[in-house]
Design a protein around this motif. Structure first.
Motif, PDB file in Angstrom:
ATOM      1  N   GLN A   1      38.999  -2.933  23.694  1.00  0.00           N
ATOM      2  CA  GLN A   1      38.983  -3.764  24.899  1.00  0.00           C
ATOM      3  C   GLN A   1      38.863  -2.896  26.155  1.00  0.00           C
ATOM      4  O   GLN A   1      38.083  -3.197  27.050  1.00  0.00           O
ATOM      5  N   VAL A   2      39.642  -1.828  26.213  1.00  0.00           N
ATOM      6  CA  VAL A   2      39.613  -0.938  27.382  1.00  0.00           C
ATOM      7  C   VAL A   2      38.251  -0.256  27.482  1.00  0.00           C
ATOM      8  O   VAL A   2      37.662  -0.198  28.575  1.00  0.00           O
ATOM      9  N   ASN A   3      37.733   0.224  26.362  1.00  0.00           N
ATOM     10  CA  ASN A   3      36.415   0.869  26.395  1.00  0.00           C
ATOM     11  C   ASN A   3      35.331  -0.108  26.828  1.00  0.00           C
ATOM     12  O   ASN A   3      34.420   0.254  27.583  1.00  0.00           O
ATOM     13  N   GLY A   4      35.429  -1.360  26.382  1.00  0.00           N
ATOM     14  CA  GLY A   4      34.470  -2.382  26.820  1.00  0.00           C
ATOM     15  C   GLY A   4      34.590  -2.666  28.303  1.00  0.00           C
ATOM     16  O   GLY A   4      33.585  -2.834  28.998  1.00  0.00           O
ATOM     17  N   MET A   5      35.817  -2.702  28.805  1.00  0.00           N
ATOM     18  CA  MET A   5      36.034  -2.940  30.237  1.00  0.00           C
ATOM     19  C   MET A   5      35.463  -1.777  31.056  1.00  0.00           C
ATOM     20  O   MET A   5      34.814  -1.997  32.077  1.00  0.00           O
ATOM     21  N   ILE A   6      35.679  -0.555  30.605  1.00  0.00           N
ATOM     22  CA  ILE A   6      35.140   0.607  31.314  1.00  0.00           C
ATOM     23  C   ILE A   6      33.614   0.538  31.337  1.00  0.00           C
ATOM     24  O   ILE A   6      32.990   0.759  32.374  1.00  0.00           O
ATOM     25  N   LYS A   7      33.032   0.184  30.205  1.00  0.00           N
ATOM     26  CA  LYS A   7      31.574   0.090  30.125  1.00  0.00           C
ATOM     27  C   LYS A   7      31.034  -1.021  31.026  1.00  0.00           C
ATOM     28  O   LYS A   7      30.083  -0.817  31.772  1.00  0.00           O
ATOM     29  N   ASN A   8      31.663  -2.205  30.971  1.00  0.00           N
ATOM     30  CA  ASN A   8      31.134  -3.369  31.683  1.00  0.00           C
ATOM     31  C   ASN A   8      31.483  -3.433  33.164  1.00  0.00           C
ATOM     32  O   ASN A   8      30.705  -3.955  33.955  1.00  0.00           O
ATOM     33  N   PHE A   9      32.637  -2.921  33.537  1.00  0.00           N
ATOM     34  CA  PHE A   9      33.081  -3.064  34.927  1.00  0.00           C
ATOM     35  C   PHE A   9      33.048  -1.770  35.725  1.00  0.00           C
ATOM     36  O   PHE A   9      33.122  -1.797  36.948  1.00  0.00           O
ATOM     37  N   PHE A  10      32.955  -0.634  35.058  1.00  0.00           N
ATOM     38  CA  PHE A  10      33.038   0.649  35.756  1.00  0.00           C
ATOM     39  C   PHE A  10      31.866   1.562  35.411  1.00  0.00           C
ATOM     40  O   PHE A  10      31.992   2.781  35.410  1.00  0.00           O
ATOM     41  N   ASN A  11      30.709   0.956  35.140  1.00  0.00           N
ATOM     42  CA  ASN A  11      29.472   1.703  34.870  1.00  0.00           C
ATOM     43  C   ASN A  11      29.658   2.771  33.803  1.00  0.00           C
ATOM     44  O   ASN A  11      29.097   3.862  33.901  1.00  0.00           O
ATOM     45  N   ASP A  12      30.467   2.470  32.803  1.00  0.00           N
ATOM     46  CA  ASP A  12      30.730   3.391  31.695  1.00  0.00           C
ATOM     47  C   ASP A  12      31.324   4.715  32.185  1.00  0.00           C
ATOM     48  O   ASP A  12      31.104   5.767  31.593  1.00  0.00           O
ATOM     49  N   SER A  13      32.075   4.634  33.289  1.00  0.00           N
ATOM     50  CA  SER A  13      32.669   5.831  33.880  1.00  0.00           C
ATOM     51  C   SER A  13      34.194   5.749  33.826  1.00  0.00           C
ATOM     52  O   SER A  13      34.811   4.942  34.539  1.00  0.00           O
ATOM     53  N   ALA A  14      34.784   6.603  33.001  1.00  0.00           N
ATOM     54  CA  ALA A  14      36.248   6.660  32.927  1.00  0.00           C
ATOM     55  C   ALA A  14      36.838   7.102  34.257  1.00  0.00           C
ATOM     56  O   ALA A  14      37.927   6.668  34.638  1.00  0.00           O
ATOM     57  N   ALA A  15      36.118   7.944  34.988  1.00  0.00           N
ATOM     58  CA  ALA A  15      36.601   8.412  36.294  1.00  0.00           C
ATOM     59  C   ALA A  15      36.695   7.249  37.285  1.00  0.00           C
ATOM     60  O   ALA A  15      37.672   7.148  38.038  1.00  0.00           O
ATOM     61  N   GLN A  16      35.693   6.365  37.292  1.00  0.00           N
ATOM     62  CA  GLN A  16      35.750   5.186  38.174  1.00  0.00           C
ATOM     63  C   GLN A  16      36.917   4.291  37.791  1.00  0.00           C
ATOM     64  O   GLN A  16      37.612   3.763  38.653  1.00  0.00           O
ATOM     65  N   PHE A  17      37.112   4.128  36.483  1.00  0.00           N
ATOM     66  CA  PHE A  17      38.240   3.327  36.002  1.00  0.00           C
ATOM     67  C   PHE A  17      39.558   3.946  36.449  1.00  0.00           C
ATOM     68  O   PHE A  17      40.441   3.257  36.964  1.00  0.00           O
ATOM     69  N   ALA A  18      39.717   5.255  36.263  1.00  0.00           N
ATOM     70  CA  ALA A  18      40.955   5.939  36.637  1.00  0.00           C
ATOM     71  C   ALA A  18      41.190   5.839  38.136  1.00  0.00           C
ATOM     72  O   ALA A  18      42.323   5.625  38.587  1.00  0.00           O
ATOM     73  N   SER A  19      40.133   5.977  38.914  1.00  0.00           N
ATOM     74  CA  SER A  19      40.253   5.861  40.365  1.00  0.00           C
ATOM     75  C   SER A  19      40.732   4.468  40.760  1.00  0.00           C
ATOM     76  O   SER A  19      41.667   4.313  41.553  1.00  0.00           O
ATOM     77  N   PHE A  20      40.114   3.454  40.189  1.00  0.00           N
ATOM     78  CA  PHE A  20      40.521   2.073  40.458  1.00  0.00           C
ATOM     79  C   PHE A  20      41.966   1.848  40.033  1.00  0.00           C
ATOM     80  O   PHE A  20      42.768   1.310  40.777  1.00  0.00           O
ATOM     81  N   PHE A  21      42.291   2.286  38.819  1.00  0.00           N
ATOM     82  CA  PHE A  21      43.625   2.083  38.261  1.00  0.00           C
ATOM     83  C   PHE A  21      44.698   2.723  39.130  1.00  0.00           C
ATOM     84  O   PHE A  21      45.724   2.111  39.419  1.00  0.00           O
ATOM     85  N   THR A  22      44.463   3.946  39.572  1.00  0.00           N
ATOM     86  CA  THR A  22      45.494   4.641  40.355  1.00  0.00           C
ATOM     87  C   THR A  22      45.596   4.125  41.785  1.00  0.00           C
ATOM     88  O   THR A  22      46.665   4.192  42.387  1.00  0.00           O
ATOM     89  N   LYS A  23      44.508   3.593  42.327  1.00  0.00           N
ATOM     90  CA  LYS A  23      44.538   3.088  43.706  1.00  0.00           C
ATOM     91  C   LYS A  23      44.995   1.633  43.794  1.00  0.00           C
ATOM     92  O   LYS A  23      45.675   1.241  44.732  1.00  0.00           O
ATOM     93  N   GLU A  24      44.613   0.811  42.816  1.00  0.00           N
ATOM     94  CA  GLU A  24      44.844  -0.629  42.909  1.00  0.00           C
ATOM     95  C   GLU A  24      46.112  -1.108  42.211  1.00  0.00           C
ATOM     96  O   GLU A  24      46.427  -2.290  42.272  1.00  0.00           O
ATOM     97  N   THR A  25      46.816  -0.217  41.554  1.00  0.00           N
ATOM     98  CA  THR A  25      48.095  -0.593  40.954  1.00  0.00           C
ATOM     99  C   THR A  25      49.201   0.078  41.747  1.00  0.00           C
ATOM    100  O   THR A  25      48.976   1.101  42.401  1.00  0.00           O
ATOM    101  N   ASP A  26      50.364  -0.513  41.714  1.00  0.00           N
ATOM    102  CA  ASP A  26      51.490   0.014  42.490  1.00  0.00           C
ATOM    103  C   ASP A  26      52.265   1.043  41.670  1.00  0.00           C
ATOM    104  O   ASP A  26      53.421   0.836  41.318  1.00  0.00           O
ATOM    105  N   LEU A  27      51.608   2.161  41.386  1.00  0.00           N
ATOM    106  CA  LEU A  27      52.255   3.213  40.615  1.00  0.00           C
ATOM    107  C   LEU A  27      53.152   4.040  41.524  1.00  0.00           C
ATOM    108  O   LEU A  27      52.775   4.389  42.642  1.00  0.00           O
ATOM    109  N   SER A  28      54.317   4.367  41.026  1.00  0.00           N
ATOM    110  CA  SER A  28      55.240   5.207  41.787  1.00  0.00           C
ATOM    111  C   SER A  28      54.788   6.660  41.699  1.00  0.00           C
ATOM    112  O   SER A  28      53.935   7.019  40.870  1.00  0.00           O
ATOM    113  N   GLN A  29      55.383   7.497  42.526  1.00  0.00           N
ATOM    114  CA  GLN A  29      55.105   8.929  42.480  1.00  0.00           C
ATOM    115  C   GLN A  29      55.398   9.472  41.080  1.00  0.00           C
ATOM    116  O   GLN A  29      54.620  10.248  40.534  1.00  0.00           O
ATOM    117  N   GLU A  30      56.500   9.032  40.488  1.00  0.00           N
ATOM    118  CA  GLU A  30      56.891   9.490  39.160  1.00  0.00           C
ATOM    119  C   GLU A  30      55.864   9.069  38.107  1.00  0.00           C
ATOM    120  O   GLU A  30      55.488   9.862  37.231  1.00  0.00           O
TER     121      GLU A  30
END
Length: 123
Positions: free
Chosen positions: A76-105
């Protein structure tokens, strides 16, 4: 093959229980509980898709998953990366780290996981 939202919800319950009779699955749902016929239909569809199977005990069936949760989630995650992030794990990681409320830890933990993976790849 993918699961519908309703099938995925039922599959989550089955993964958690590892094996279960229909009554156990229905009991695991929050109120209002789905109808027995609804669960029977979902299980039949999931069986046709080779996600579940069962063992017959008299008139009862004990269902169990044929697909591991980790395998399904990975696809599912690989399909989402392919379909929504131009098959780029880096784009996915960028979106994930910016758009989620992750703490410093949490960010530090992610960085540690990535560093450990890079160390393994170098071996």
């Amino acid at each position: 093959m993918t699961l519908s939202n309703a099938e995925e919800q039922l599959m989550q319950l089955l993964w958690k229980k590892e094996k279960a009779f229909m009554k156990d699955l229905i009991d695991a749902y929050p109120d209002p509980k789905p109808a027995t016929t609804t669960i029977a239909t979902l299980l039949k569809r999931m069986q046709d898709k080779n996600f579940v199977d069962y063992v017959q005990y008299g008139r009862s069936r004990e269902y169990f998953p044929l697909v591991k949760k980790k395998v399904y989630f990975s696809k599912q995650v690989n399909g989402m990366i392919k379909n929504f992030f131009n098959d780029s794990a880096a784009q996915f990681a960028s979106f994930f780290t910016k758009e989620t409320d992750l703490s410093q830890e949490e960010l530090e933990n992610l960085k540690k996981l990535i560093d450990e993976r890079l160390k393994e790849e170098r071996k």
